[in-house]
Design an enzyme around this catalytic site. Structure first.
Site, mmCIF file in Angstrom:
data_model
loop_
_atom_site.group_PDB
_atom_site.id
_atom_site.type_symbol
_atom_site.label_atom_id
_atom_site.label_comp_id
_atom_site.label_asym_id
_atom_site.label_seq_id
_atom_site.Cartn_x
_atom_site.Cartn_y
_atom_site.Cartn_z
ATOM 1 N N CYS A 34 0.819 -1.225 0.000
ATOM 2 C CA CYS A 34 0.000 0.000 0.000
ATOM 3 C C CYS A 34 0.847 1.266 0.000
ATOM 4 O O CYS A 34 0.304 2.367 -0.017
ATOM 5 C CB CYS A 34 -0.970 0.006 1.176
ATOM 6 S SG CYS A 34 -0.209 0.223 2.798
ATOM 7 N N CYS B 126 13.083 0.826 12.885
ATOM 8 C CA CYS B 126 12.437 1.674 13.879
ATOM 9 C C CYS B 126 11.072 2.059 13.297
ATOM 10 O O CYS B 126 10.984 2.892 12.397
ATOM 11 C CB CYS B 126 13.323 2.890 14.107
ATOM 12 S SG CYS B 126 12.841 3.928 15.460
#
Length: 130
Positions: free
Chosen positions: A99, A119
């Site tokens: 997406c 992260c």
């Protein structure tokens, strides 16, 4: 993998405000505020936008950074890594390959074999326990 192609209006209906800000606009949640930061159960972390499997709990660790951190992705084909030159620095942005939602960044200062620290924003993820 076929990419999801939906309108901005559809994204706004599908996602919470925080998820939209993170996934669609490249925002970052404040450190130590994400709901998945202290998640310890076994399972998979999937994209909150499209459900693509991204990270497994066995690669999650406490980096002390304030965001969920992982040493590796589940499948390299499920993420895209892009050079990010914003904010006066050079980093590697991580996006969902399906997406194209912004997930976070990857840094070369992690532990283990990969030496990587993915992260990732909690707002970009959902947790599916085993």
């Amino acid at each position: 993998m076929s990419k999801i192609n939906i309108t901005d209006e559809q994204w706004r209906e599908k996602l919470t405000d925080e998820q939209y800000e993170t996934l669609r606009l490249g925002g970052t949640e404040r450190a130590f505020t994400g709901i998945l930061l202290n998640e310890k159960r076994k399972g998979e972390y999937i994209c909150a936008g499209c459900g693509t499997a991204l990270f497994h709990s066995n690669t999650k660790y406490d980096s002390g950074s304030g965001w969920p951190s992982f040493t590796d992705v589940m499948n390299s084909g499920n993420v895209i890594e892009i050079t990010d030159r914003s904010h006066g620095m050079v980093r590697t942005e991580v996006k969902c390959a399906n997406c194209e939602g912004h997930l976070g960044h990857v840094f070369p200062d992690g532990p283990g074999e990969t030496g990587l620290r993915y992260c990732i924003n909690s707002a970009a993820l959902e947790f599916d326990d085993e």
